[in-house]
Design an enzyme around this catalytic site. Structure first.
Site, PDB file in Angstrom:
ATOM      1  N   HIS A   1      63.306 -26.706  65.661  1.00  0.00           N
ATOM      2  CA  HIS A   1      63.675 -27.343  64.394  1.00  0.00           C
ATOM      3  C   HIS A   1      64.249 -28.755  64.552  1.00  0.00           C
ATOM      4  CE1 HIS A   1      64.417 -25.695  60.047  1.00  0.00           C
ATOM      5  NE2 HIS A   1      63.696 -26.802  60.058  1.00  0.00           N
TER       6      HIS A   1
ATOM      7  N   ASP B   1      65.627 -21.011  56.055  1.00  0.00           N
ATOM      8  CA  ASP B   1      66.176 -20.856  57.404  1.00  0.00           C
ATOM      9  C   ASP B   1      67.347 -19.871  57.355  1.00  0.00           C
ATOM     10  OD1 ASP B   1      67.192 -21.379  60.027  1.00  0.00           O
ATOM     11  OD2 ASP B   1      66.689 -23.505  59.870  1.00  0.00           O
TER      12      ASP B   1
ATOM     13  N   HIS C   1      69.740 -20.466  59.269  1.00  0.00           N
ATOM     14  CA  HIS C   1      70.812 -21.403  59.636  1.00  0.00           C
ATOM     15  C   HIS C   1      70.662 -22.708  58.846  1.00  0.00           C
ATOM     16  CE1 HIS C   1      69.413 -19.045  63.164  1.00  0.00           C
ATOM     17  NE2 HIS C   1      70.706 -18.842  63.371  1.00  0.00           N
TER      18      HIS C   1
ATOM     19  N   ASP D   1      71.492 -25.680  60.044  1.00  0.00           N
ATOM     20  CA  ASP D   1      71.224 -26.784  60.984  1.00  0.00           C
ATOM     21  C   ASP D   1      71.928 -28.060  60.529  1.00  0.00           C
ATOM     22  OD1 ASP D   1      69.695 -24.913  62.300  1.00  0.00           O
ATOM     23  OD2 ASP D   1      67.790 -25.626  61.494  1.00  0.00           O
TER      24      ASP D   1
ATOM     25  N   HIS E   1      68.527 -28.305  67.906  1.00  0.00           N
ATOM     26  CA  HIS E   1      67.828 -27.805  66.708  1.00  0.00           C
ATOM     27  C   HIS E   1      68.852 -27.419  65.625  1.00  0.00           C
ATOM     28  CE1 HIS E   1      67.645 -23.241  68.065  1.00  0.00           C
ATOM     29  NE2 HIS E   1      68.838 -23.760  68.193  1.00  0.00           N
TER      30      HIS E   1
ATOM     31  N   ASP F   1      61.609 -22.389  58.823  1.00  0.00           N
ATOM     32  CA  ASP F   1      62.018 -21.890  60.136  1.00  0.00           C
ATOM     33  C   ASP F   1      61.600 -20.415  60.212  1.00  0.00           C
ATOM     34  OD1 ASP F   1      63.670 -20.686  62.210  1.00  0.00           O
ATOM     35  OD2 ASP F   1      65.021 -22.404  62.077  1.00  0.00           O
TER      36      ASP F   1
ATOM     37  N   ASP G   1      62.935 -18.029  61.524  1.00  0.00           N
ATOM     38  CA  ASP G   1      64.036 -17.065  61.346  1.00  0.00           C
ATOM     39  C   ASP G   1      64.496 -16.940  59.892  1.00  0.00           C
ATOM     40  OD1 ASP G   1      65.977 -19.057  60.849  1.00  0.00           O
ATOM     41  OD2 ASP G   1      66.569 -19.144  62.954  1.00  0.00           O
TER      42      ASP G   1
ATOM     43  N   GLU H   1      59.995 -23.431  64.957  1.00  0.00           N
ATOM     44  CA  GLU H   1      60.692 -22.411  65.757  1.00  0.00           C
ATOM     45  C   GLU H   1      59.806 -21.248  66.180  1.00  0.00           C
ATOM     46  OE1 GLU H   1      63.835 -22.388  67.101  1.00  0.00           O
ATOM     47  OE2 GLU H   1      64.428 -24.322  66.278  1.00  0.00           O
TER      48      GLU H   1
HETATM   49 MG    MG Z   1      66.429 -24.002  61.848  1.00  0.00          MG
HETATM   50 MG    MG Z   2      67.206 -20.933  62.158  1.00  0.00          MG
END
Ligand code: MG
Ligand code: MG
Length: 306
Positions: free
Chosen positions: A96, A123, A125, A127, A140, A226, A228, A271
């Site tokens: 990412h 995502d 997260h 980031d 990332h 992403d 995830d 990712e």
């Molecule tokens: Mg990310």
């Molecule tokens: Mg992530």
């Protein structure tokens, strides 16, 4: 639609190796054919090559591969800007950290066309770390903070032509946020919808409200997906799995709503770590989601062998 595919095999921003193979896996899973079947013109623009390394020490000793990520960001921003002159760039990651460059390039494009750039960040997260706040040191974890002009990147990352206004960013699917990020997101005015919000309200009304804002402002929309964001049970090929992610239907619904809106102007697929995949199923899912975003109806999805 003219879809422009660009491979960005950066992996030094992630905690483990493997994202370098992401663009190959997405091509192997049939991305070009899937978009072609929907009637889109597809050009494969090849692969981004990082700029030469320059090294400058930083006080945060945890930072990993800073010179490499800076060299990538510089090259990606330029390539994204060029790809963004018309059509719809689809950036194949890569970890990412590449969004530092894709967002910088697309924000410059939007600024030059006098349109506000909005960002949908799908995502687990946000980031949203800076070079000073990250404790893992994996870069990332910083692209959204950099691209939206948060402090501490000056003198290290390339200067931004036009930062993304953080109040035009919507994060969806969060379930792993560090305290420093939580405070920074709030300060900056980023719209934050975590998985609990999706559980309580459903994904559709949250996304619809954001899309209405983009539409009302006549904005351009960059989507950063992403792996995830998705639940690990359907998308295992990522180095940062977090339980409780978006389901198959939630993810497709998001893509279908994005398609119906007609607002999306560029896309990151990031990712994907094919080394962690199970017979290509995550790569195949990403291709299917991209096809949904570009007009395929889930009802028409061909039956697959798995
Ligand atoms: Mg990310
Ligand atoms: Mg992530």
């Amino acid at each position: 639609m003219h879809c422009k595919i660009l491979g960005i095999p950066v992996q030094d921003g992630a905690g483990r190796m493997g994202c370098e193979m992401g663009p190959s896996a997405l091509r192997t899973a049939g991305l070009v054919a899937a978009l072609g079947e929907l009637g889109h013109q597809v050009s494969d623009l090849g692969t981004v090559v990082p700029k030469p390394l320059t090294t400058k020490p930083h006080d945060n000793a945890a930072l990993k591969a800073l010179p490499k990520i800076v060299a990538w960001t510089d090259a990606i921003a330029e390539a994204a800007y060029i790809a963004g002159d018309d059509g719809m760039p689809i950036f194949l990651g890569g970890d990412h950290s590449m969004a530092a460059g894709t967002l910088a390039g697309m924000a410059r494009r939007a600024a030059e066309s006098d349109k506000p750039l909005f960002v949908l960040w799908l995502d687990a997260h946000p980031d949203f770390h800076t070079l000073d706040t990250t404790s893992s040191g994996n870069l990332h974890g910083v692209p959204l903070a950099y691209a939206s002009g948060q402090g501490g990147f000056e003198g290290y990352f390339p200067k931004l032509y036009a930062p993304v206004d953080p109040t035009r960013i919507c994060t969806l699917g969060l379930r792993s946020v560090d305290p420093a990020e939580r405070a920074a997101l709030h300060r900056a005015g980023v719209t934050v919808h975590d998985m609990r919000a999706i559980d309580e309200h459903g994904l559709a009304p949250l996304l619809r409200a954001f899309l209405e804002r983009v539409s009302a402002a006549d904005g351009r929309l960059h989507v950063s997906l992403d792996v995830d964001f998705l639940d690990p049970s359907i998308a295992p090929a990522v180095g940062t799995t977090v339980p409780g992610g978006a389901t198959f239907r939630e993810a497709h619904l998001a893509m279908e709503m994005l398609h119906d809106s007609g607002l999306v102007t560029s896309l990151d697929l990031v990712e994907l770590n094919p080394f962690l995949d199970e017979r290509g199923r995550t790569a195949t899912l990403l291709v299917d989601l991209t096809a949904s975003l570009l007009g395929r109806r889930i009802m028409d999805r061909p039956t697959r062998s798995h």
